[in-house]
Write an enzyme that holds these catalytic residues in place. Structure first.
Site, PDB file in Angstrom:
ATOM      1  N   LYS A 187       0.833  -1.206   0.000  1.00  0.00           N
ATOM      2  CA  LYS A 187       0.000   0.000   0.000  1.00  0.00           C
ATOM      3  C   LYS A 187       0.873   1.263   0.000  1.00  0.00           C
ATOM      4  O   LYS A 187       2.097   1.180   0.112  1.00  0.00           O
ATOM      5  CB  LYS A 187      -0.944  -0.023   1.205  1.00  0.00           C
ATOM      6  CG  LYS A 187      -1.980  -1.144   1.119  1.00  0.00           C
ATOM      7  CD  LYS A 187      -2.896  -0.968  -0.078  1.00  0.00           C
ATOM      8  CE  LYS A 187      -4.148  -1.840  -0.037  1.00  0.00           C
ATOM      9  NZ  LYS A 187      -3.932  -3.259  -0.297  1.00  0.00           N
TER      10      LYS A 187
HETATM   11  C1  PLP Z   1     -10.286  -2.068  -1.478  1.00  0.00           C
HETATM   12  C2  PLP Z   1      -9.695  -2.856  -0.351  1.00  0.00           C
HETATM   13  N1  PLP Z   1     -10.326  -2.887   0.828  1.00  0.00           N
HETATM   14  C3  PLP Z   1      -9.834  -3.556   1.881  1.00  0.00           C
HETATM   15  C4  PLP Z   1      -8.666  -4.256   1.788  1.00  0.00           C
HETATM   16  C5  PLP Z   1      -8.153  -5.005   2.974  1.00  0.00           C
HETATM   17  O1  PLP Z   1      -6.957  -4.456   3.437  1.00  0.00           O
HETATM   18  P1  PLP Z   1      -6.097  -5.241   4.527  1.00  0.00           P
HETATM   19  O2  PLP Z   1      -5.259  -6.236   3.772  1.00  0.00           O
HETATM   20  O3  PLP Z   1      -5.274  -4.181   5.185  1.00  0.00           O
HETATM   21  O4  PLP Z   1      -7.042  -5.883   5.434  1.00  0.00           O
HETATM   22  C6  PLP Z   1      -7.962  -4.265   0.581  1.00  0.00           C
HETATM   23  C7  PLP Z   1      -6.706  -5.016   0.469  1.00  0.00           C
HETATM   24  O5  PLP Z   1      -5.999  -5.016  -0.476  1.00  0.00           O
HETATM   25  C8  PLP Z   1      -8.485  -3.554  -0.515  1.00  0.00           C
HETATM   26  O6  PLP Z   1      -7.861  -3.566  -1.704  1.00  0.00           O
END
Ligand code: PLP
Length: 406
Positions: free
Chosen positions: A203
């Site tokens: 990210k």
């Molecule tokens: C649009 C979106 N929402 C939520 C998430 C979840 O993030 P995390 O891996 O930090 O839980 C992601 C992960 O890539 C994502 O692309």
């Protein structure tokens, strides 16, 4: 020389020609260095590895950076989204509307609360929630809307905010991709009732795994904080320090979503580098835009003039009728040229659980169905050199040259 104008006529690597690059270029890589290493070493030496002062500090800094009053650092955006829904009391009998164009966790967390997830189709330009479709999906049971800032482009908060106010709904921003983005010059973090950021490895800033929930609503954040650490009192993390006590009470069966100080230390170091990262992402995206200008077989990502785009992802859409191959083969040919790609996203309604168990139907998602077979994501990260970007442009143009309908 204009990027991408060399080598495009050579034989495809898949057919025995020389690949555009000798070394494979991954689609995503974290950008971490000495500052992050030092931060981890200092934390290890401090004797406090798990949630503590650094995690608290990161929550505060992320809130300040995104214009919100309060922040809670957690171990993922998934956890932040889940906690937000729970802290609003979303549960069985409620409905939550979100986009089909997202990572599955946005929808999964709704199901984990016991509520019903209502998936809706997206705007064809941004692939963010289509506010008209959201409005049409509202019922007396709707409690909240989760907007997703796809690729780093903020959702249409100018439409979604008043829509939620009119219907008395909570607005949650899934800002996993959009840390540092702005809409009408207001930071993501101020555009919804609560905002969830992701600090997953690739990210815009990272803690390895991690995330943060930000909001102006302190009682809400305190409920989320209690739920984030087993449901015990909000300063539970202090219980092994001189400031803490052995006594605690579990007031609600909570979860284990806390962020470690080891991870938070990386995040604090990354935050210092955000200005540099953001500028570099914009530079890479602009170089791609220039490289693909006037190439009729690919459409570049759209950016609304009202937004500062976080440029988490750079996606292209193929004009499939003008090509002899499908997207899958196109990506294989790029891989042979040593260019990594991926697809963001497989729409949620197409995953077996959502399709077969919950019964979502393709016909209800005409935009997502049309875009999904054509879209793919190119490498974009701060440590890419101009030569890396130019290799990607060259490889895409080369593959197009060989797969164009003559
Ligand atoms: C649009 C979106 N929402 C939520 C998430 C979840 O993030 P995390 O891996 O930090 O839980 C992601 C992960 O890539 C994502 O692309």
């Amino acid at each position: 020389m204009r990027p991408g104008t060399r080598d495009v006529f050579g034989r495809l690597a898949a057919d025995g020609g020389a690949p555009v690059r000798e070394k494979f270029l991954p689609v995503a890589l974290p950008t971490v260095g000495e500052a992050e290493k030092q931060a981890v070493i200092e934390t290890l030496e401090s004797g406090w590895m798990t949630t503590g002062p650094k995690a608290i500090e990161l929550g505060k800094r992320i809130a300040a950076h995104s214009g919100a009053a309060h922040g809670l650092a957690v171990n993922s955006a998934t956890g932040a989204l889940h906690l937000a829904l729970l802290a609003w009391g979303v549960g069985p009998g409620d409905e939550v509307i979100t986009s089909t164009w997202t990572f599955a966790s946005t929808a999964n967390v709704v199901l984990h609360t016991g509520a019903t997830v209502v998936l809706v189709d997206v705007d064809p330009k941004t692939l963010n929630l289509d506010p008209a479709r959201v409005e049409a999906a509202i019922t007396p049971r709707t409690k909240a809307i989760i907007a997703v800032d796809f690729g780093g482009h903020p959702a249409d908060y100018a439409a979604l905010r008043p829509l939620c106010d009119r219907h008395g709904l909570r607005l949650l921003a899934d800002a996993a991709h959009s840390f540092g983005a702005r809409f009408d010059d207001r930071p993501v973090g101020t555009l919804a009732d609560a905002t969830a950021f992701s600090f997953y490895a690739i990210k815009n800033i990272t803690t390895g795994e991690g995330g943060c929930l930000v909001t102006d609503d302190l009682p809400f954040l305190e409920r989320a904080q209690v739920l984030s650490l087993h449901g015990i009192s909000k300063d539970a993390w202090k219980r092994y320090s001189s400031a803490g006590s052995w006594y605690y009470e579990v007031t609600v069966p909570g979860f284990k979503y806390n962020l470690t100080d080891l991870a938070a230390a990386i995040g604090l170091a990354q935050l210092h580098r955000w200005v540099e990262f953001d500028a570099k992402r914009a530079e890479v995206a602009a170089r791609y835009d220039a490289g693909f200008a006037g190439v009729p077989e690919v459409a570049r990502p759209y950016a609304d003039p009202r937004v500062h785009h976080a440029r988490h992802l750079y996606t292209l859409r193929l004009d499939l009728p003008s090509l002899t191959v499908d997207r899958g083969r196109f990506l294989e040919l790029l891989k042979a040229e040593n260019i990594g790609t991926t697809v963001n996203f497989i729409p949620v309604h197409k995953h077996p659980y959502y399709r077969d168990t919950l019964g979502f139907r393709p016909a209800d998602f005409p935009v997502a169905e049309r875009v999904y077979p054509a879209i793919f994501t190119l490498p974009l990260y701060p440590r890419m050199s101009d030569a890396d970007v130019d290799d990607v442009v060259t490889a895409v143009r080369k593959v197009l040259h060989h797969t164009r309908v003559s």
